[in-house]
Motif scaffolding. Structure first.
Motif, PDB file in Angstrom:
ATOM      1  N   ARG A  17       5.165   6.330   9.198  1.00 28.56           N
ATOM      2  CA  ARG A  17       5.017   6.340   7.516  1.00 28.56           C
ATOM      3  C   ARG A  17       4.891   4.917   7.113  1.00 28.56           C
ATOM      4  N   PHE A  18       5.635   4.027   7.827  1.00 29.22           N
ATOM      5  CA  PHE A  18       5.485   2.532   7.634  1.00 29.22           C
ATOM      6  C   PHE A  18       4.109   2.036   7.809  1.00 29.22           C
ATOM      7  N   GLN A  19       3.624   2.426   9.075  1.00 26.53           N
ATOM      8  CA  GLN A  19       2.342   1.998   9.298  1.00 26.53           C
ATOM      9  C   GLN A  19       1.166   2.478   8.387  1.00 26.53           C
ATOM     10  N   GLN A  20       1.242   3.563   8.039  1.00 27.50           N
ATOM     11  CA  GLN A  20       0.426   4.236   7.330  1.00 27.50           C
ATOM     12  C   GLN A  20       0.110   3.750   5.868  1.00 27.50           C
ATOM     13  N   CYS A  78       1.227   0.521   5.138  1.00 25.38           N
ATOM     14  CA  CYS A  78       0.370  -0.742   5.428  1.00 25.38           C
ATOM     15  C   CYS A  78      -1.019  -0.721   5.534  1.00 25.38           C
ATOM     16  N   ASP A  79      -1.393   0.336   6.354  1.00 21.62           N
ATOM     17  CA  ASP A  79      -2.906   0.726   6.376  1.00 21.62           C
ATOM     18  C   ASP A  79      -3.651   0.923   4.847  1.00 21.62           C
ATOM     19  N   GLY A  80      -2.711   1.748   4.062  1.00 22.98           N
ATOM     20  CA  GLY A  80      -3.146   2.188   2.815  1.00 22.98           C
ATOM     21  C   GLY A  80      -3.270   1.001   1.969  1.00 22.98           C
ATOM     22  N   ALA A  81      -2.179  -0.092   1.906  1.00 18.62           N
ATOM     23  CA  ALA A  81      -2.291  -1.149   1.206  1.00 18.62           C
ATOM     24  C   ALA A  81      -3.398  -2.116   1.671  1.00 18.62           C
ATOM     25  N   ALA A  82      -3.728  -2.018   3.045  1.00 16.58           N
ATOM     26  CA  ALA A  82      -4.946  -2.824   3.451  1.00 16.58           C
ATOM     27  C   ALA A  82      -6.217  -2.372   2.955  1.00 16.58           C
ATOM     28  N   ASP A  83      -6.388  -0.948   2.774  1.00 14.81           N
ATOM     29  CA  ASP A  83      -7.517  -0.494   2.367  1.00 14.81           C
ATOM     30  C   ASP A  83      -7.711  -0.724   0.819  1.00 14.81           C
ATOM     31  N   GLU A  84      -6.641  -0.893   0.244  1.00 12.24           N
ATOM     32  CA  GLU A  84      -6.686  -1.286  -0.980  1.00 12.24           C
ATOM     33  C   GLU A  84      -6.978  -2.459  -1.575  1.00 12.24           C
ATOM     34  N   LEU A  85      -6.498  -3.475  -0.701  1.00  5.00           N
ATOM     35  CA  LEU A  85      -6.957  -4.714  -0.704  1.00  5.00           C
ATOM     36  C   LEU A  85      -8.323  -5.110  -0.643  1.00  5.00           C
TER      37      LEU A  85
END
Length: 584
Positions: free
Chosen positions: A42-45, A47-54
């Motif tokens: 869940r934490f990695q997802q 981080c990935d979601g935040a990266a896509d947002e950026l």
């Protein structure tokens, strides 16, 4: 008793709600051994979601504003991909068997301690970017919703070192009864927020966070500018009596919502409202305002996860027009800078941001960004009576330039066959240079609105949010009053509509002074419309007009305040309780 600066009138007794505690101390959830792998995933997802947002934000900012301005988000993306940071959070999840959010904040606190030891100022300030990264991951962990704040049992008094506009976004579900801050004066954002909500507030309390803890009982007097922490039974009973009297008077005044604002001798006074959201527009209608004199559009940008599109802006403005009293809405173009910032307009640290690259200066430097907002406003103008207002105009050249930009947008909308309305174009008087040379501007504007908060702080060379000098921003100082009279009379000579939209417009003593100078249009927080309407009903305009010269014979704000105290006592003594005490 602790004394500060009286910024919003009224008395309240409630529990303390300390912002720095509630925003950091999130509840911790313990995990079973079987839950750990799921929590890591869940934490990695997140981080990935935040990266896509950026990544999306980088692309949007690069396209709409420019490649250099996207650098701050590129730096945040690098931070998010830092294995040392990510792996540290994962290690804490495994070893402590605690939820990802708690481990994320634990790691953040460690980095804060490390950054505090760095001597290089630029590197220390990178902590702000790391906090933003953590906030984005936290947002993803909470599945797109901000983490819930601890529940409150009844109304609370917000206690903070400083209250920023961005923090108020999360106040919707909190029953706020009062505000107490360390920083700020009578025109600070804490004061403006308190007045917009119609609640008492005191600012300028030294080291307030050392004196108040979460859950303490506070008796707060926003008129006298003082508070008592954990008062004894007798003191608490006395303050609760004052609290009941304050709210009884407000309840009585709201009954005038359907009455016109007309003086005893038949002069109509226009009472408009200042708003941030469509909900505020509805509140303005409910209290009997005659329109919206100031719609602060920057809050739409500050609360958006990225950059609002033209369509999103149009929808927001159109809804606000339809919710506004009589469909009358004055929209101020973007007024960012100072303490109202968005990261996608660049990381511009300035020694004095309030006098730097902000407001209309920012819009002019990013013409495509500005034109998108203008297009949305003009399209919304088809929904009602919409006016467009430019903030912080300093020179005639600036005003003529932004006028031309609006006309060009109108031509383009016509060519594109897009429906739009015709908006009157106005300017705000906030810069003393524009006030002194007001005659030079009047050929190039349809109307004028005086933003007294900024005008006075610039005139007095005193930061209104700095409690050590905020007293210099007293709106009743003779220099400010002389300049305001000059602006009002110049506009009236030329037949240009003029109003005051600063906090002066909602304070009974200040309203008396402005009426004495001939002003007949005021825009204020919705909560103050019934108060000013009651004042208008109590006076003869012709008699108040005779006081203009007498007011300016006074040589200090104290003398002016004392004189207006006497006038208010004669006109409507009950309203004195709904104004901050002069000189406090």
């Amino acid at each position: 008793m602790i004394r500060g600066v009286a910024v919003s009138p009224g008395v309240v007794v409630a529990k303390a709600y300390c912002l720095d505690e509630v925003f950091v101390q999130l509840p911790t959830a313990k995990l079973t051994a079987a839950d750990i792998s799921l929590e890591l995933s869940r934490f990695q997802q997140a981080c990935d979601g935040a990266a896509d947002e950026l990544k999306d934000l980088i692309e949007t900012v690069s396209h709409d504003i420019g490649e250099p301005e996207s650098a701050i988000f590129q730096a945040q993306l690098v931070m998010l991909r830092d294995r040392a940071f990510v792996d540290k959070v994962k290690t804490y999840i495994v070893e402590s068997q605690e939820d990802a959010a708690s481990c994320l904040h634990r790691t953040m606190r460690e980095y804060e301690e490390l950054f505090s030891k760095i001597e290089d100022e630029y590197l220390r300030e990178r902590l702000v970017d790391l906090r933003d990264v953590v906030a984005r991951v936290q947002h993803q962990l909470s599945e797109g919703s901000p983490p819930e704040l601890p529940e409150t049992d009844g109304p609370v008094i917000i206690v903070a070192e400083e209250l920023l506009p961005s923090q108020t976004v999360r106040f919707d579900d909190i029953d706020i009864a009062g505000i107490a801050t360390e920083r700020g004066g009578q025109t600070s954002h804490a004061a403006i927020i308190a007045r917009s909500m119609g609640i008492p507030a005191v600012s300028g309390i030294p080291k307030i966070r050392d004196q108040v803890s979460n859950g303490d009982t506070i008796a707060l007097d926003g008129r006298q500018g003082c508070l008592i922490v954990n008062p004894g039974p007798e003191a608490e009973a006395a303050y609760r009596k004052l609290e009941r009297e304050f709210f009884d008077l407000k309840d009585y005044l709201i009954e005038n919502r359907d009455q016109l604002a007309v003086t005893r001798d038949g002069v109509a006074i226009e009472l408009l409202a200042n708003i941030n959201t469509v909900e505020d527009a509805q509140a303005a209608t409910d209290v009997g305002a005659q329109g919206i004199g100031l719609f602060r559009t920057e809050y739409l940008f500050m609360t958006h996860p990225g950059i609002p599109t033209e369509e999103e802006q149009f929808e927001a403005y159109a809804k606000t027009v339809n919710a506004s009293p009589l469909g009358r809405l004055t929209i101020r173009t973007l007024d960012l800078g100072g303490d109202k910032t968005v990261p996608y307009l660049g990381d511009h640290r300035e020694a004095n941001p309030f006098m730097g690259w902000r407001s209309i200066r920012m819009s002019i430097e990013h013409p495509d960004f500005f034109r998108k907002q203008v297009r949305a406003i003009l399209r919304a103008a088809a929904e009602g009576e919409v006016r467009m207002m430019f903030p912080m105009i300093s020179t005639v050249e600036e005003l003529r330039r932004v006028n031309r930009m609006v006309w060009q947008v109108e031509e383009q909308l016509d060519k594109d066959g897009i429906a739009h309305g015709k908006a009157q174009l106005g300017m705000m008087i906030e810069v003393p240079a524009a006030a002194v040379c007001i005659e030079h501007f009047l050929d190039h504007t349809d109307f004028v609105s005086v933003g007294t908060n900024d005008l006075i702080q610039y005139l007095m060379a005193a930061d209104r949010d700095n409690s050590r000098v905020a007293h210099l921003c007293d709106p009743l100082n003779p220099a400010s009053l002389c300049l305001l009279r000059q602006v009002i009379e110049a506009c009236q000579r030329r037949g240009k509509p003029v109003s005051v939209c600063g906090e002066m417009a909602g304070r009974p003593r200040c309203v008396l002074a402005l009426l004495a100078f001939g002003l007949t249009s005021f825009s204020m927080s919705p909560a103050f419309v019934p108060i000013v309407k009651e004042l208008v009903h109590s006076l003869d305009f012709s008699l108040i007009r005779e006081l203009g010269d007498e007011i300016l014979l006074r040589r200090s704000s104290t003398q002016v305040g004392s004189f207006l105290d006497k006038v208010l006592q004669e006109v409507n003594p009950r309203l004195a309780a709904l104004d901050v005490q002069h000189g406090v």
